[in-house]
Design a protein around this motif. Sequence first.
Motif, PDB file in Angstrom:
ATOM      1  N   ALA A  69       2.256  16.469  24.271  1.00  0.00           N
ATOM      2  CA  ALA A  69       2.574  15.103  23.245  1.00  0.00           C
ATOM      3  C   ALA A  69       2.760  13.916  24.092  1.00  0.00           C
ATOM      4  N   SER A  70       3.104  14.099  25.467  1.00  0.00           N
ATOM      5  CA  SER A  70       3.195  13.002  26.516  1.00  0.00           C
ATOM      6  C   SER A  70       2.005  12.337  26.632  1.00  0.00           C
ATOM      7  N   LEU A  71       0.800  13.197  26.628  1.00  0.00           N
ATOM      8  CA  LEU A  71      -0.608  12.504  26.887  1.00  0.00           C
ATOM      9  C   LEU A  71      -0.954  11.746  25.571  1.00  0.00           C
ATOM     10  N   THR A  72      -0.547  12.292  24.336  1.00  0.00           N
ATOM     11  CA  THR A  72      -0.853  11.646  23.097  1.00  0.00           C
ATOM     12  C   THR A  72      -0.137  10.434  22.968  1.00  0.00           C
ATOM     13  N   TYR A  73       1.068  10.616  23.406  1.00  0.00           N
ATOM     14  CA  TYR A  73       2.007   9.228  23.459  1.00  0.00           C
ATOM     15  C   TYR A  73       1.150   8.338  24.486  1.00  0.00           C
ATOM     16  N   LEU A  75      -8.542   8.594  21.664  1.00  0.00           N
ATOM     17  CA  LEU A  75      -7.233   9.020  21.549  1.00  0.00           C
ATOM     18  C   LEU A  75      -7.391  10.736  21.708  1.00  0.00           C
ATOM     19  N   SER A  76      -8.446  11.417  21.520  1.00  0.00           N
ATOM     20  CA  SER A  76      -8.802  12.769  21.329  1.00  0.00           C
ATOM     21  C   SER A  76      -9.203  13.210  23.201  1.00  0.00           C
ATOM     22  N   ASN A  77      -9.636  12.022  23.879  1.00  0.00           N
ATOM     23  CA  ASN A  77     -10.101  12.180  25.206  1.00  0.00           C
ATOM     24  C   ASN A  77      -9.305  11.431  25.993  1.00  0.00           C
ATOM     25  N   SER A  78      -8.277  11.955  26.568  1.00  0.00           N
ATOM     26  CA  SER A  78      -7.478  11.244  27.648  1.00  0.00           C
ATOM     27  C   SER A  78      -8.240  10.825  28.771  1.00  0.00           C
ATOM     28  N   ALA A  79      -8.986  11.695  29.541  1.00  0.00           N
ATOM     29  CA  ALA A  79      -9.937  11.338  30.849  1.00  0.00           C
ATOM     30  C   ALA A  79     -10.722  10.014  30.439  1.00  0.00           C
ATOM     31  N   GLY A  96       2.045   7.810  30.438  1.00  0.00           N
ATOM     32  CA  GLY A  96       1.750   9.036  29.971  1.00  0.00           C
ATOM     33  C   GLY A  96       1.302  10.175  30.820  1.00  0.00           C
ATOM     34  N   VAL A  97       0.332   9.811  31.885  1.00  0.00           N
ATOM     35  CA  VAL A  97       0.352  10.717  32.797  1.00  0.00           C
ATOM     36  C   VAL A  97       1.481  11.272  33.409  1.00  0.00           C
TER      37      VAL A  97
END
Length: 494
Positions: A59-63, A237-241, A438-439
């Motif tokens: 959730a934090s990474l999505t946020y 949004l689906s690929n944080s890296a 977020g990280v």
Amino acid sequence: MSSNTQAPTILGHPKGLWMLFSAEFWERFCYYGMRAVLAPYVAIAFFDHLTAEEAAKQASLTYGGYTSMVYMTAILGGYVADRLIGYQRSIILGGIMMAVGMFMLMAPDLTTFLFGLAFIVMGNGLFKPNISTIVGKLYEPGDPRRDSGFTIFYMGINLGGALAPIICATIIGAIWGYQYGFLAAGIGMIFGVMVFQLQKSWLGGVGKAENAKASWSRFAVVAASAVLLVVPAFYLLSNSALLGYLLAFLMLGLIAYFLYSGFQSGDKKQLHRYIAMLLLFLANTVFWALFEQAGSSLNFFAKDHVNLDIGFTTIHFTLFQSANSIFIILFAPVLAALWLKLDQREANPSIPRKFAFGLLGAALGFYVLVFAIQFMQDASGKVPAYMLALCYLIHTLGELCLSPIGLSMVTKLAKPKEVGLAMGGWFLSIAMAQYLAGVIASIATSGGGESGHAVGSIAQYSDVFMQLVWLGVGGAVIYFLAAPAITRLMHGVR
């Protein structure tokens, strides 16, 4: 096109400022209302099959991905307004897209939810930087009312930010479900669009496209393009890296562009001002990476590790999401008056030193929590609610030293034809910060594997918060010492 001192005023400021104040109030109601429930809702609704700590990490990474993209698209929105359709039409289009996205968040599946976030991302990019730019354009260069005008505008932001978490999260979300908090936020955005559309005559033409007839065809192209760009926004949004790499690439491109523009201008002062602006962008990134733990790690920390029984009642953890805005409403006039008082005595800190104070405030806020974790845990291992409130207070005082000053600074340091792009750059620096936030939050909530502490434990939070203390203090020292050199690069801009 800018205003002049003879334009109609209310309480000594251009009439249009008060319309922008109202429109921004509702836009911020929308943003902060959904932000207050975003991370907890994502953890519960889409990652409940994982452990609580792993759900909080995801959730934090999505946020962080969402909030970074909200600010990342601001640079594109600034360009669109500068070169294609004008500021007013950009704001209307952006507001409509944000409202659509908010209503999509109510869907029970993750794909539709992420597409809703993507719509909000694109809409905010068109709305947020351009309404701030119009505020600056209401005042002639050198108008002494400009800084206080931005402070009034900032109050509108925070009135919306104070009420939104209470209404959308603490009341509606806690009682009926967080998805209905998104509904309330979307209705707020519709109100913001209506205020702007019905009262835009108050701007007296400020922010209109230079060629209104031609811009209608451009408007159609921009609107279609914005909708199409929702697809890559969804993918990021689906690929944080991948999002992290893109942000780094854009930041490097931003630096190269403004340095090139400064060289091309043939004006050494303008080049120096752009260098100063970029250095302040860096400080801005560090500050917001720390400060923006508010909606993620500090939200989970309040939920899991703060004693919410304050004697006469038990509060909902989302109530802390209103603390920052409430403190701004209380203390923004105090600091605005303080800066004027110090200016009269020729003791007003320079802009770089105010940024250093902001970084120091971010660091001290986290030290309050480290102290509470080490010395003030109760029998259940939780810390007093007033210590988290104190953290938010100190963070807010730091923000007031940096954020409203920074908005005004950008409009002064940039070339007139690049103000919108520069404002987008300011928000891009915040986008990088949001991603980093977020990280950081994902490490604080779930562990990085090296601390030796249980994931999500209060000791894990203490370790991460202490690292943020050192980062903030180090940044503050550097900018305090470098302030005279940066001030010289600004060539008289105060």
